[in-house]
Every structure is written in structure tokens, then in C-alpha cells.
Design a protein around this motif. Sequence first.
Motif, PDB file in Angstrom:
ATOM      1  N   LEU A  40      29.872  40.028  43.734  1.00 45.46           N
ATOM      2  CA  LEU A  40      29.820  38.754  43.029  1.00 45.46           C
ATOM      3  C   LEU A  40      31.191  38.117  43.051  1.00 45.46           C
ATOM      4  O   LEU A  40      32.194  38.805  42.898  1.00 45.46           O
ATOM      5  CB  LEU A  40      29.424  39.022  41.571  1.00 45.46           C
ATOM      6  CG  LEU A  40      28.199  39.919  41.406  1.00 45.46           C
ATOM      7  CD1 LEU A  40      28.156  40.516  40.033  1.00 45.46           C
ATOM      8  CD2 LEU A  40      26.944  39.129  41.703  1.00 45.46           C
ATOM      9  N   SER A  41      31.219  36.815  43.211  1.00 48.66           N
ATOM     10  CA  SER A  41      32.537  36.195  43.144  1.00 48.66           C
ATOM     11  C   SER A  41      32.882  35.984  41.682  1.00 48.66           C
ATOM     12  O   SER A  41      32.053  35.590  40.862  1.00 48.66           O
ATOM     13  CB  SER A  41      32.575  34.883  43.913  1.00 48.66           C
ATOM     14  OG  SER A  41      31.941  33.899  43.180  1.00 48.66           O
ATOM     15  N   PHE A  42      34.076  36.346  41.330  1.00 49.07           N
ATOM     16  CA  PHE A  42      34.531  36.268  39.942  1.00 49.07           C
ATOM     17  C   PHE A  42      35.905  35.670  40.024  1.00 49.07           C
ATOM     18  O   PHE A  42      36.907  36.311  39.750  1.00 49.07           O
ATOM     19  CB  PHE A  42      34.544  37.673  39.346  1.00 49.07           C
ATOM     20  CG  PHE A  42      34.562  37.702  37.842  1.00 49.07           C
ATOM     21  CD1 PHE A  42      33.391  37.482  37.135  1.00 49.07           C
ATOM     22  CD2 PHE A  42      35.728  37.937  37.144  1.00 49.07           C
ATOM     23  CE1 PHE A  42      33.395  37.507  35.745  1.00 49.07           C
ATOM     24  CE2 PHE A  42      35.739  37.954  35.757  1.00 49.07           C
ATOM     25  CZ  PHE A  42      34.563  37.747  35.064  1.00 49.07           C
ATOM     26  N   LYS A  43      35.938  34.426  40.437  1.00 51.26           N
ATOM     27  CA  LYS A  43      37.189  33.818  40.899  1.00 51.26           C
ATOM     28  C   LYS A  43      38.193  33.607  39.778  1.00 51.26           C
ATOM     29  O   LYS A  43      39.372  33.811  39.954  1.00 51.26           O
ATOM     30  CB  LYS A  43      36.900  32.488  41.620  1.00 51.26           C
ATOM     31  CG  LYS A  43      36.280  32.675  43.000  1.00 51.26           C
ATOM     32  CD  LYS A  43      37.299  32.916  44.101  1.00 51.26           C
ATOM     33  CE  LYS A  43      36.704  33.539  45.360  1.00 51.26           C
ATOM     34  NZ  LYS A  43      35.581  32.790  45.945  1.00 51.26           N
ATOM     35  N   VAL A  44      37.694  33.207  38.622  1.00 54.15           N
ATOM     36  CA  VAL A  44      38.620  33.011  37.526  1.00 54.15           C
ATOM     37  C   VAL A  44      39.199  34.346  37.107  1.00 54.15           C
ATOM     38  O   VAL A  44      38.485  35.316  36.939  1.00 54.15           O
ATOM     39  CB  VAL A  44      37.896  32.412  36.308  1.00 54.15           C
ATOM     40  CG1 VAL A  44      37.514  30.985  36.603  1.00 54.15           C
ATOM     41  CG2 VAL A  44      36.695  33.231  35.926  1.00 54.15           C
ATOM     42  N   GLY A  76      41.818  37.588  40.611  1.00 52.46           N
ATOM     43  CA  GLY A  76      40.600  36.894  41.010  1.00 52.46           C
ATOM     44  C   GLY A  76      39.966  37.702  42.109  1.00 52.46           C
ATOM     45  O   GLY A  76      40.447  38.754  42.474  1.00 52.46           O
ATOM     46  N   GLY A  77      38.868  37.231  42.660  1.00 48.75           N
ATOM     47  CA  GLY A  77      38.297  37.940  43.791  1.00 48.75           C
ATOM     48  C   GLY A  77      36.860  38.292  43.572  1.00 48.75           C
ATOM     49  O   GLY A  77      36.155  37.615  42.828  1.00 48.75           O
ATOM     50  N   ARG A  78      36.438  39.358  44.211  1.00 51.91           N
ATOM     51  CA  ARG A  78      35.031  39.720  44.162  1.00 51.91           C
ATOM     52  C   ARG A  78      34.814  40.940  43.288  1.00 51.91           C
ATOM     53  O   ARG A  78      35.559  41.914  43.344  1.00 51.91           O
ATOM     54  CB  ARG A  78      34.516  39.988  45.576  1.00 51.91           C
ATOM     55  CG  ARG A  78      34.441  38.738  46.437  1.00 51.91           C
ATOM     56  CD  ARG A  78      34.142  39.095  47.880  1.00 51.91           C
ATOM     57  NE  ARG A  78      35.204  39.910  48.452  1.00 51.91           N
ATOM     58  CZ  ARG A  78      35.092  40.608  49.584  1.00 51.91           C
ATOM     59  NH1 ARG A  78      33.965  40.595  50.263  1.00 51.91           N
ATOM     60  NH2 ARG A  78      36.099  41.316  50.035  1.00 51.91           N
ATOM     61  N   LEU A  79      33.753  40.845  42.502  1.00 54.22           N
ATOM     62  CA  LEU A  79      33.388  41.897  41.570  1.00 54.22           C
ATOM     63  C   LEU A  79      32.165  42.606  42.144  1.00 54.22           C
ATOM     64  O   LEU A  79      31.207  41.953  42.550  1.00 54.22           O
ATOM     65  CB  LEU A  79      33.012  41.220  40.251  1.00 54.22           C
ATOM     66  CG  LEU A  79      32.621  42.055  39.063  1.00 54.22           C
ATOM     67  CD1 LEU A  79      33.879  42.578  38.372  1.00 54.22           C
ATOM     68  CD2 LEU A  79      31.819  41.212  38.076  1.00 54.22           C
ATOM     69  N   ALA A  80      32.181  43.943  42.184  1.00 55.06           N
ATOM     70  CA  ALA A  80      30.973  44.698  42.527  1.00 55.06           C
ATOM     71  C   ALA A  80      30.359  45.208  41.231  1.00 55.06           C
ATOM     72  O   ALA A  80      31.076  45.621  40.324  1.00 55.06           O
ATOM     73  CB  ALA A  80      31.308  45.863  43.447  1.00 55.06           C
TER      74      ALA A  80
END
Lengths: 342, 342
Positions: free
Chosen positions: A44-48, B49-53
Motif C-alpha cells: 500500500l502506498s503510505f506516502k505521508v 514515506g513509501g510503501r507499507l506492506a
Amino acid sequence: MAEAKRVTLGHGAGGKLTHDLVQEVFLPRFRNAALEELGDSAVLSFKVGGRLAFTTDSFVVKPLFFPGGDIGKLAVNGTVNDLAVSGAEPLYLTAGFILEEGLEIEVLHRVAESMAVAAREAGVEIVAADTKVVERGKGDGVFINTAGVGRVLDGVELSPQRAQPGDKILLTGTLGDHGIAVYLARQNLGIEVPVVSDCAPLNTMLLPLLRRFGKEVRFMRDLTRGGAATILNEFAAKAGREVLVSEEAIPVSPPVRGACEMLGFDPLYLANEGKALVVVSGDAAQDVLALLQSHPLGAHAALVGEVREAGDEERPIVLLRTEVGGLRLVDPLIEDQLPRIC
Amino acid sequence: MAEAKRVTLGHGAGGKLTHDLVQEVFLPRFRNAALEELGDSAVLSFKVGGRLAFTTDSFVVKPLFFPGGDIGKLAVNGTVNDLAVSGAEPLYLTAGFILEEGLEIEVLHRVAESMAVAAREAGVEIVAADTKVVERGKGDGVFINTAGVGRVLDGVELSPQRAQPGDKILLTGTLGDHGIAVYLARQNLGIEVPVVSDCAPLNTMLLPLLRRFGKEVRFMRDLTRGGAATILNEFAAKAGREVLVSEEAIPVSPPVRGACEMLGFDPLYLANEGKALVVVSGDAAQDVLALLQSHPLGAHAALVGEVREAGDEERPIVLLRTEVGGLRLVDPLIEDQLPRIC
């Protein structure tokens, strides 16, 4: 009439039958890009940057379906509410199913549909799931675990330790609706009481409140297992403060009050699935109350008490001013009034 | 001898007994700042920031304790591994317990201790938990759900669709150890076979590999329920490629092979809890293999096959070159060989 299709142990084996069950029951309803990958994790993108809220709950409610909800709706809203009262915007949920061999597949369809509707209503996506099957007599139809992640609102700090003497205690609505609805559905007493579970997503009401009142809101908690009495005690203990609530200010609907009197329950100890305790500064209390009451889920919100200096800091207490004017100590729940209420 | 302390329905009620259980069993072992708040959600800083799994699994293994592990170790490593094969550094876990009334509290202590040890070994924190209790005969001792979040490594893209003809298929070790260990523990056949579950955290081996080989790694997956045969079929179907594996290259330990011959199991369909499939470019395959073999969990890693153009793109297949030189179609698992293996 055709024999009902039922869950078999093979549905939990991770092979073709599991695949078929996922394709038939879950994917069409939970459909979203992350879930459709069917990978080991949703990516999932969690950009903040910022703070992540992460929570879990398992649901074993009996019966699976009751007036106002079912285990699926409860599993989504329960986790949505845990995130919301932590000051987080709920984003993504996972769902873990433990099914009993012999469960009718049709029941699973209904539960999944209910979860999908609840997720849409709350604005979250179910991005990963898992299904296990146990032998007949080793489970009870369906158990569901949900976990959820959310983004904590900037600037929001919620903690019992932030409460000050003079802060006000608000309840967002009537107590005991869920507990009584499930109890009556289970007992099949033949009593016709118009009580439905209050199961609902509180993020739609609580997050706008946090955005508007910020640090004036000290603490929030949903009033599930153990009821308001237990949550108030946990709050008092962590805050190191005394809490005084007024019995006559506590909102209870007439049918729930009637059922409690008949059945010997105290609404302060009954579970709720769409109600929260909100502790706010004295200055903001009336404005917060007005905002709550303007929301459909908060129509019966009430200011029920206040935070005070603890008389004995070692043992902070919750006091109830009764309708006849006396003071009574409110203990946390010790034994279970109603097992498997959620 | 004193009567063993046992789980009661009150332990699941959310009141004082639940509080005591949490204080006595879980908090001393899972201790960390987020969990100790005992809030509705853990609030975690996730500054990058970035991607969360995000992933979940429920665990219903029978028996609860088996050679090489138990349900607690399995519940931690299972979710850690789902994150690792998704290219994510595992960070935080939640744990949901569904307990059967009458369970000895001592069993729960052992399971919690095992989870704590596994979490430390994998480098993750258990930051939120939930406990429910169901009546005797409506559960089976302990079921555990874990959910996990992790940070996806920058630049890593793992997907079956990235596989190309000529890519190599690697297994990180011997197949079938977990399946046979649990089966023998369950059957109590009196056979003395030195097989222990391979339950282990794969992040310690797989993340350094991803950091070093980046996009040369196309896809990874842990080989749990359904075994290598099912995972290979899922990979082939999503990749739209044919997979050819060599039977004699597939690592199986002598005692597992012996047990399979005696009991009629095929190691390709047995569950593993510390093994992964790794698909890499042909160019990088030997270097990746060497790196795997240099890690204690990858000592028996092997290059077992390759990715090819699909002969029929509508129905990609997995082919096995048998030890006598023929070609055999490998189907995914259909019925369950061993229910409740994880």
C-alpha cells in the motif's frame, strides 16, 4: 431442494478449494487493487510520513446475526472504531476467518456482503484476508479477526494523562443497545422489544470533531466489552483522576431501560458497538456536545460527568451520583454479564 | 497438587479478569512502549514515506506444540515471512487470541513466551493484542491471528508478472519438514523420526538478498499450506508462463523422504514454515544461490527449475522432470492432505 453447500476442511487447505472460495465469496465483494494481487501481503502506498495507528480485534459474537447487525458488520466497525478513537483516519483492514467445517457457504456469503457494505460506509478497504477451517465441534460457525491501520491526524494527542480537573465527560449516545439486542436474539425469549444493535462506524463523527477541536479533546474510547463502567475505570486509573458521573444524565433508551430492569442488567456494564466516551476541556464541552448532537450517530449525546482531583491518587475511583442523590462507587466489570457479545 | 488455573469466560469479558490476564501473561513478555499504552490502537511513528506492506494469517495448528515449534512461534514467523517475501522489512505485529474455556493458563504462558522469543529473533514488536474466550467445545485450546505491517524496501518490485523465460526457480531449503513434524506429533504413531518443523523467520535471509540483487529478484513466496506444488501453480498462472522443475534437484531430507514413502505423502504438497520459492534472473541465479547457501536458513537451498514460454497461454502449467526422465504435470493441491497444519 438442493443440499446446501457447506464448508469442508479442504476449503482451509490453501489449494484449489481455498482459491475457489476466495474467488466466489470474498473477491467479488472486497474488490480492490491491493487485494486482487492475492499476494502474501498487501502493498500500500503510505506516502505521508507521520504516525500510523495499528489495531486488532477478534469477533466471536453469538448469534452470528442479530437485530441491527451481524458478525461481519461488527468486525469491520469494531476495528474502524478502535482506529477512530485513537485519532486516526481508518484506511486499510485485513480479515482472518476461522470457519467451522459444515458451515453453510450461504452464511459466509451473507457475512462477506455485510463486511463489504460496512467497509464502504466507513471508507476503508479490506486489503488482505486469510481463511482457516477447523473440524466440526472445534469452532462455532464463523470467527473473524480484523486488523486495521490508519493515519493519525496531525496535531492530535489523545491520552488519559492529558485529562485535567474540570474536563467534562461526554457519551456519544444511549448505552446498552448492542448488549440487549444480542442478548435477546440469543435467548429467544419471545419478548418483543424494539432494540437493535448500535453497531456503526464512529470515524464519520469523531474525526471531524478532532479536526475542529484539536487538543481540547483529551481522550476518546469506544464503549465495547465491559461497558462504560469498565472504560471509565480504566480512564480514571490511567489519568490518576477521580471521575464523577450523574446517573440521570446517562442516556439509555426506554426499551433498553425496560429490558435491563426486567433482566437484571445494568446499562453501565453492557457492551456498545457505536458509542464512545469523549473527554474534553470544560471550555469546549458545550460546543463539542452540539457538534456531536448534530451528527446522526450522536443525536442522543450527553454531558454526563466531570474529571476531578483524585482523593486517593493511589486508587482513583469512579463515582456515580444516583437519581436519588447519593454517591455510589462504580467498579469495573469483574465477571462476565454476557459472554460472546462481540 | 494444586488445581491448574484455567481460562474462564470472564477472561474474555473485557473487565478485570481480562485485565489481569493481559498483565500476567502478555505484557511482561511483549513489553514495548506502544503496547503498554493499552490503548485502542498502537500509535507508531512511520516517518519514512513509501510503501507499507500489510498482511494477516490465522493459526489453528493441531497439536499446539510440536517438534521444532508451537502455535505461538508459528503465528509470529508466519506473518513475518508473508511480509519478507513481499519485499518488506517486518516492523510491527498484532495478536488476536481466541481461547477455549478451560484452557490451562500455563499453556497460554508457554505460547506467549514462544511468541516473545520469536518476535525478538525476527526483530519485530507485538504492539496490540486482543483476547476472546469461547465456551468449552466451541473452540480448540488456542487459535491465534497475527497481522503485520512492514516497510517495503525501496526499488524492490516483486511480482509473478515480472518473470521472464530463462529465469531460474530456487527453493531456499528442504521441503516437507513442517508438514511431517506436525503430522507425526498429531498421530502419535510411536515412530521415532528425527524431523522437526522448519518454522523460522525468513526476513534475516531474504531482505539482505533483496538489498544486494534488487530487481534481479522477480518474485518470492513462502511455501506454506498447499506446499511448493500449489505455490508453483499460482506463480505460473499469474506469470502466464510455464514452469519446469527437476524432481532430483528438489531438496528433501532423508528422514522426510522416508516418512513420505511410508505414509504416502508427496513432499511437493507438504507445508513448510521456513522455506521460500525465489524466482531470479538467469544471470543472477548462481550468485543468489551462493548467498542463500551462506545463510544458516538456506544451507540446503537449490536451483530446481526454470521459467519458460507457456505452450498454452490460457492454461500455464507446472511440469516436473521425474528422476527416471519423464515429464509429469504438477497439479495444485485440491483436497487437504493434512488439515490444520498451520
